[in-house]
Write a protein that holds these residues in place. Sequence first.
Motif, PDB file in Angstrom:
ATOM      1  N   ARG A   1      -6.493   1.458 -12.484  1.00 30.05           N
ATOM      2  CA  ARG A   1      -6.272   0.051 -12.459  1.00 30.05           C
ATOM      3  C   ARG A   1      -6.740  -0.570 -12.004  1.00 30.05           C
ATOM      4  O   ARG A   1      -6.292  -2.190 -11.465  1.00 30.05           O
ATOM      5  CB  ARG A   1      -5.467   0.754 -10.610  1.00 30.05           C
ATOM      6  CG  ARG A   1      -4.885   1.785 -10.624  1.00 30.05           C
ATOM      7  CD  ARG A   1      -4.360   1.919  -8.989  1.00 30.05           C
ATOM      8  NE  ARG A   1      -5.725   2.377  -8.466  1.00 30.05           N
ATOM      9  CZ  ARG A   1      -5.748   2.247  -7.287  1.00 30.05           C
ATOM     10  NH1 ARG A   1      -5.102   1.170  -6.649  1.00 30.05           N
ATOM     11  NH2 ARG A   1      -6.092   2.585  -6.439  1.00 30.05           N
TER      12      ARG A   1
ATOM     13  N   ASN B   1      -7.201   8.044   2.802  1.00 32.89           N
ATOM     14  CA  ASN B   1      -7.067   7.610   1.140  1.00 32.89           C
ATOM     15  C   ASN B   1      -5.723   8.522   1.284  1.00 32.89           C
ATOM     16  O   ASN B   1      -5.732   9.553   1.362  1.00 32.89           O
ATOM     17  CB  ASN B   1      -8.342   8.397   1.065  1.00 32.89           C
ATOM     18  CG  ASN B   1      -8.491   8.803  -1.164  1.00 32.89           C
ATOM     19  OD1 ASN B   1      -8.094   7.673  -1.393  1.00 32.89           O
ATOM     20  ND2 ASN B   1      -8.298   9.951  -0.837  1.00 32.89           N
TER      21      ASN B   1
ATOM     22  N   THR C   1       0.725  -1.115   0.300  1.00 28.03           N
ATOM     23  CA  THR C   1       0.196   0.017   0.316  1.00 28.03           C
ATOM     24  C   THR C   1       0.707   1.467   0.318  1.00 28.03           C
ATOM     25  O   THR C   1       1.991   1.404   0.373  1.00 28.03           O
ATOM     26  CB  THR C   1      -0.949  -0.148   1.442  1.00 28.03           C
ATOM     27  OG1 THR C   1       0.191  -0.046   2.436  1.00 28.03           O
ATOM     28  CG2 THR C   1      -2.334  -1.085   0.775  1.00 28.03           C
ATOM     29  N   THR C   2       0.883   2.062  -0.224  1.00 26.14           N
ATOM     30  CA  THR C   2       0.772   3.933  -0.497  1.00 26.14           C
ATOM     31  C   THR C   2       1.507   3.764   1.408  1.00 26.14           C
ATOM     32  O   THR C   2       2.462   5.348   0.604  1.00 26.14           O
ATOM     33  CB  THR C   2       0.304   4.079  -1.685  1.00 26.14           C
ATOM     34  OG1 THR C   2      -0.682   5.400  -0.538  1.00 26.14           O
ATOM     35  CG2 THR C   2      -0.085   4.361  -2.534  1.00 26.14           C
TER      36      THR C   2
ATOM     37  N   GLU D   1      -6.513   6.502 -12.971  1.00 25.12           N
ATOM     38  CA  GLU D   1      -5.375   5.959 -11.617  1.00 25.12           C
ATOM     39  C   GLU D   1      -6.154   5.800 -10.502  1.00 25.12           C
ATOM     40  O   GLU D   1      -6.507   4.493  -9.787  1.00 25.12           O
ATOM     41  CB  GLU D   1      -4.553   4.981 -12.147  1.00 25.12           C
ATOM     42  CG  GLU D   1      -4.216   4.860 -13.566  1.00 25.12           C
ATOM     43  CD  GLU D   1      -2.472   4.413 -13.406  1.00 25.12           C
ATOM     44  OE1 GLU D   1      -2.152   4.506 -12.532  1.00 25.12           O
ATOM     45  OE2 GLU D   1      -2.237   3.225 -14.552  1.00 25.12           O
ATOM     46  N   TRP D   2      -6.528   6.760  -9.742  1.00 25.75           N
ATOM     47  CA  TRP D   2      -6.380   7.077  -8.972  1.00 25.75           C
ATOM     48  C   TRP D   2      -7.499   8.612  -8.797  1.00 25.75           C
ATOM     49  O   TRP D   2      -7.251   9.177  -7.795  1.00 25.75           O
ATOM     50  CB  TRP D   2      -4.878   7.669  -7.665  1.00 25.75           C
ATOM     51  CG  TRP D   2      -4.655   5.944  -7.870  1.00 25.75           C
ATOM     52  CD1 TRP D   2      -3.215   5.861  -8.560  1.00 25.75           C
ATOM     53  CD2 TRP D   2      -3.919   5.148  -6.688  1.00 25.75           C
ATOM     54  NE1 TRP D   2      -2.400   4.627  -7.660  1.00 25.75           N
ATOM     55  CE2 TRP D   2      -2.825   4.966  -7.012  1.00 25.75           C
ATOM     56  CE3 TRP D   2      -4.492   5.438  -5.934  1.00 25.75           C
ATOM     57  CZ2 TRP D   2      -2.805   3.541  -6.075  1.00 25.75           C
ATOM     58  CZ3 TRP D   2      -4.398   4.591  -4.480  1.00 25.75           C
ATOM     59  CH2 TRP D   2      -3.833   3.295  -4.977  1.00 25.75           C
ATOM     60  N   SER D   3      -8.754   7.829  -8.329  1.00 28.74           N
ATOM     61  CA  SER D   3      -9.132   9.874  -8.826  1.00 28.74           C
ATOM     62  C   SER D   3     -11.073   9.692  -7.763  1.00 28.74           C
ATOM     63  O   SER D   3     -11.678  10.272  -8.043  1.00 28.74           O
ATOM     64  CB  SER D   3      -9.647   9.560 -10.257  1.00 28.74           C
ATOM     65  OG  SER D   3     -10.728   8.253 -11.053  1.00 28.74           O
TER      66      SER D   3
ATOM     67  N   ARG E   1     -12.493   9.205  -1.383  1.00 30.02           N
ATOM     68  CA  ARG E   1     -11.558  10.103  -0.394  1.00 30.02           C
ATOM     69  C   ARG E   1     -12.321   9.160   1.361  1.00 30.02           C
ATOM     70  O   ARG E   1     -12.577   9.734   2.065  1.00 30.02           O
ATOM     71  CB  ARG E   1     -12.378  11.322  -0.627  1.00 30.02           C
ATOM     72  CG  ARG E   1     -11.662  11.909  -1.773  1.00 30.02           C
ATOM     73  CD  ARG E   1     -11.882  13.814  -1.593  1.00 30.02           C
ATOM     74  NE  ARG E   1     -10.896  14.201  -0.429  1.00 30.02           N
ATOM     75  CZ  ARG E   1     -11.074  15.213   0.104  1.00 30.02           C
ATOM     76  NH1 ARG E   1     -13.193  15.646  -0.244  1.00 30.02           N
ATOM     77  NH2 ARG E   1     -10.539  16.015   0.728  1.00 30.02           N
TER      78      ARG E   1
ATOM     79  N   ARG F   1      -5.371   9.111  -2.204  1.00 38.65           N
ATOM     80  CA  ARG F   1      -6.125   9.662  -4.094  1.00 38.65           C
ATOM     81  C   ARG F   1      -5.876  11.385  -3.239  1.00 38.65           C
ATOM     82  O   ARG F   1      -6.404  11.908  -2.777  1.00 38.65           O
ATOM     83  CB  ARG F   1      -6.949   9.349  -3.748  1.00 38.65           C
ATOM     84  CG  ARG F   1      -6.801   8.040  -4.870  1.00 38.65           C
ATOM     85  CD  ARG F   1      -8.828   7.222  -4.659  1.00 38.65           C
ATOM     86  NE  ARG F   1      -8.967   5.949  -5.215  1.00 38.65           N
ATOM     87  CZ  ARG F   1      -8.504   5.063  -3.822  1.00 38.65           C
ATOM     88  NH1 ARG F   1      -8.634   4.958  -2.851  1.00 38.65           N
ATOM     89  NH2 ARG F   1      -8.691   4.215  -4.650  1.00 38.65           N
TER      90      ARG F   1
ATOM     91  N   GLU G   1     -12.038   3.114 -11.911  1.00 32.77           N
ATOM     92  CA  GLU G   1     -10.463   3.838 -11.920  1.00 32.77           C
ATOM     93  C   GLU G   1      -9.350   2.592 -12.519  1.00 32.77           C
ATOM     94  O   GLU G   1     -10.148   1.251 -12.758  1.00 32.77           O
ATOM     95  CB  GLU G   1      -9.601   3.365 -10.223  1.00 32.77           C
ATOM     96  CG  GLU G   1     -10.159   3.949  -9.556  1.00 32.77           C
ATOM     97  CD  GLU G   1      -9.693   4.377  -8.655  1.00 32.77           C
ATOM     98  OE1 GLU G   1      -9.298   5.148  -7.824  1.00 32.77           O
ATOM     99  OE2 GLU G   1      -9.412   3.605  -7.601  1.00 32.77           O
TER     100      GLU G   1
ATOM    101  N   GLU H   1      -7.127   1.508  -0.530  1.00 29.44           N
ATOM    102  CA  GLU H   1      -6.460   2.040  -1.887  1.00 29.44           C
ATOM    103  C   GLU H   1      -7.053   0.741  -2.742  1.00 29.44           C
ATOM    104  O   GLU H   1      -6.689   0.981  -4.045  1.00 29.44           O
ATOM    105  CB  GLU H   1      -4.907   1.982  -1.685  1.00 29.44           C
ATOM    106  CG  GLU H   1      -4.679   2.532  -0.159  1.00 29.44           C
ATOM    107  CD  GLU H   1      -3.095   2.511   0.231  1.00 29.44           C
ATOM    108  OE1 GLU H   1      -2.530   2.507  -1.283  1.00 29.44           O
ATOM    109  OE2 GLU H   1      -2.170   2.475   0.764  1.00 29.44           O
TER     110      GLU H   1
ATOM    111  N   PRO I   1      -8.438  -0.229  -6.232  1.00 31.91           N
ATOM    112  CA  PRO I   1      -9.570   0.531  -7.575  1.00 31.91           C
ATOM    113  C   PRO I   1     -11.095  -0.001  -7.000  1.00 31.91           C
ATOM    114  O   PRO I   1     -11.055  -0.961  -6.662  1.00 31.91           O
ATOM    115  CB  PRO I   1      -8.664  -0.510  -8.808  1.00 31.91           C
ATOM    116  CG  PRO I   1      -8.602  -1.455  -8.314  1.00 31.91           C
ATOM    117  CD  PRO I   1      -7.296  -1.353  -6.711  1.00 31.91           C
TER     118      PRO I   1
END
Length: 592
Positions: free
Chosen positions: A537, A581, A13-14, A558-560, A563, A583, A535, A509, A511
């Motif tokens: 992804r 989130n 994950t980010t 991809e990340w839209s 939230r 994004r 998305e 996270e 998609p």
Amino acid sequence: MTASAYTPPPAFTTRPQLTGTFGMAASTHATATAVAQAVLERGGNAFDAACAGGFVLHIVEPHLNGPGGDLVGLFQPADAAAPTVLMGQGAAPAGATISHFRGEGLDLVPGAGGLAAAIPAAVDAWLLLLRDHGTWSVADVVAYAIDYADDGHPLLPAAAATIGRVADLFRDHWTSSAELWLVDGRVPAAGDLHRNAAYADVLRRVAAAAGQAEDRTVGIDAARAEWRRLLTDACAFLSRPHRHSSGTDHVAVLTPDDLIDAPARYETPMSVPFRGRTVFKADAWSQGPALLEALRILEPLPEADLDPSTLTGAHTVIEVLKLVLADRDAYFGEGADAGPLLSDAVIASRRAEIGDRASSRWRPATLPGAGPWEPPLRQEGASAAGTGEPTVDRTGATRGDTCHIDVVDRWGNIVSVTPSGGWLQSSPTIPSLGFCLGTRLQMCWLDDASPAALRPGDRPRTTLSPTLVHDGTTRIAMGTPGGDQQDQWQLPMLLRMLVGAYTAQQAIEAPTLHTAAMVDSFWPRTWDPIGLVAEERLDDAVLTGLAERGHRVTRAGEWSLGRLSAVGIDRGTGILWGAANPRGVQGYAAGR
């Protein structure tokens, strides 16, 4: 039950899902999260922290919420057996009648302008929560917001872009808004410090009213009364004709008499079981019961049909959302009973309507003795505008998004609140207050047959829809901005967590997607019967397969979409967690 039918959760994950034992906060803006966590560090509880963060959201996300708007919350004190709804949705003023709007030449409630203002209720709701469940004073809670209003906070890129899109409207028509949001007539840049001295003064006056009483409860009620008294300035200012999203000029109908009674209160939530858990939502004056209906429809289906990352799962989720959102539009509103929609017979009949192809019809349930109300179906093609991000033009046409905050503390208090409305682009700024009023009445229909008709004293059916979940000893608070997409984005998250064994951060996270095949709650209230926004992804084979099944797929980046944020506590171990989130690189969780 196993999750073997699912694509394994992503190992990466980010950002991490935070864990600890002291306290957790998560919101749509890092500064609000930091403020909430600071309150916890200073000994405040989850309710003190959420209130302080909520007032800061007025400053840091002014294009997504404001003091003149509304909120819906769900909370549960540590010693309470069940959650409670924090109702911060104001009703229609006494002068907001269908005949008045029709007499103004309108067939819809405008999306921008003071005529669409409900009675402001967000600030009153925050103060009510603070009075009954917090421990701090009003002065201490609003001190953070006062500092940012006085000293400035860097404008988000999205806020600066929103001001840019509406700058001509401000210059040509809403000059008081131009004075607050434009710098010597020009659009501010992202990162510029924005100050709001008028709102800082309002908060000082509210805090001073509370400080004059020795009793804390009496003092906070005095602050609520002072807040309503200050709002009378809005009634006077908006009694002048001004531009609305209809392209025509009107005056507001809000009067001081509409502000006599405090609008916020508590209510009992609705709930349904889902695979050993209980999910709680606000009643049918919100869109919350639609999520409950969706969970009931999906509960007995095979796990492979519940995975939004697969073709079958994505199609199933979208088709179920179409059904429950049609029920929302046909049956939800002030005083409506969503219980029949959750009955075994109705749920079984709705489940049987899920087909292998994308439905292109608006299909509400048939209830005994209650025929569905059918809204006007103004068709419009799908677009990425379905993400909920604010868009405006010089006529005042506007779409606004929302913000969200979740907090849990070491004692087990937990709260989830979705504030919205009163966006800087909603209506002209009231100079003495430093903010504008919201436009929630745009969700009402000018048709008395509708359960969501515009009626004085009735709340407009809101899209604000936070969620609380019980899972044995675990309690989870979650939510997202997104208007009509709020429950659409929460549904895949819940399925991934409660069926697919994702952590909250992984589920946030992952998609996601949503349908455009519902009647938009916001002006100009269009729908796209086969529209689907996703998305990129999501696996290309899934997106291609959805198109082959008849969905009109809009690839939204991809990340839209979404939230989302969430916090939770395992009361057995005392372990807390928080997730937010990535994004837009704006929402954050914090805790320890």
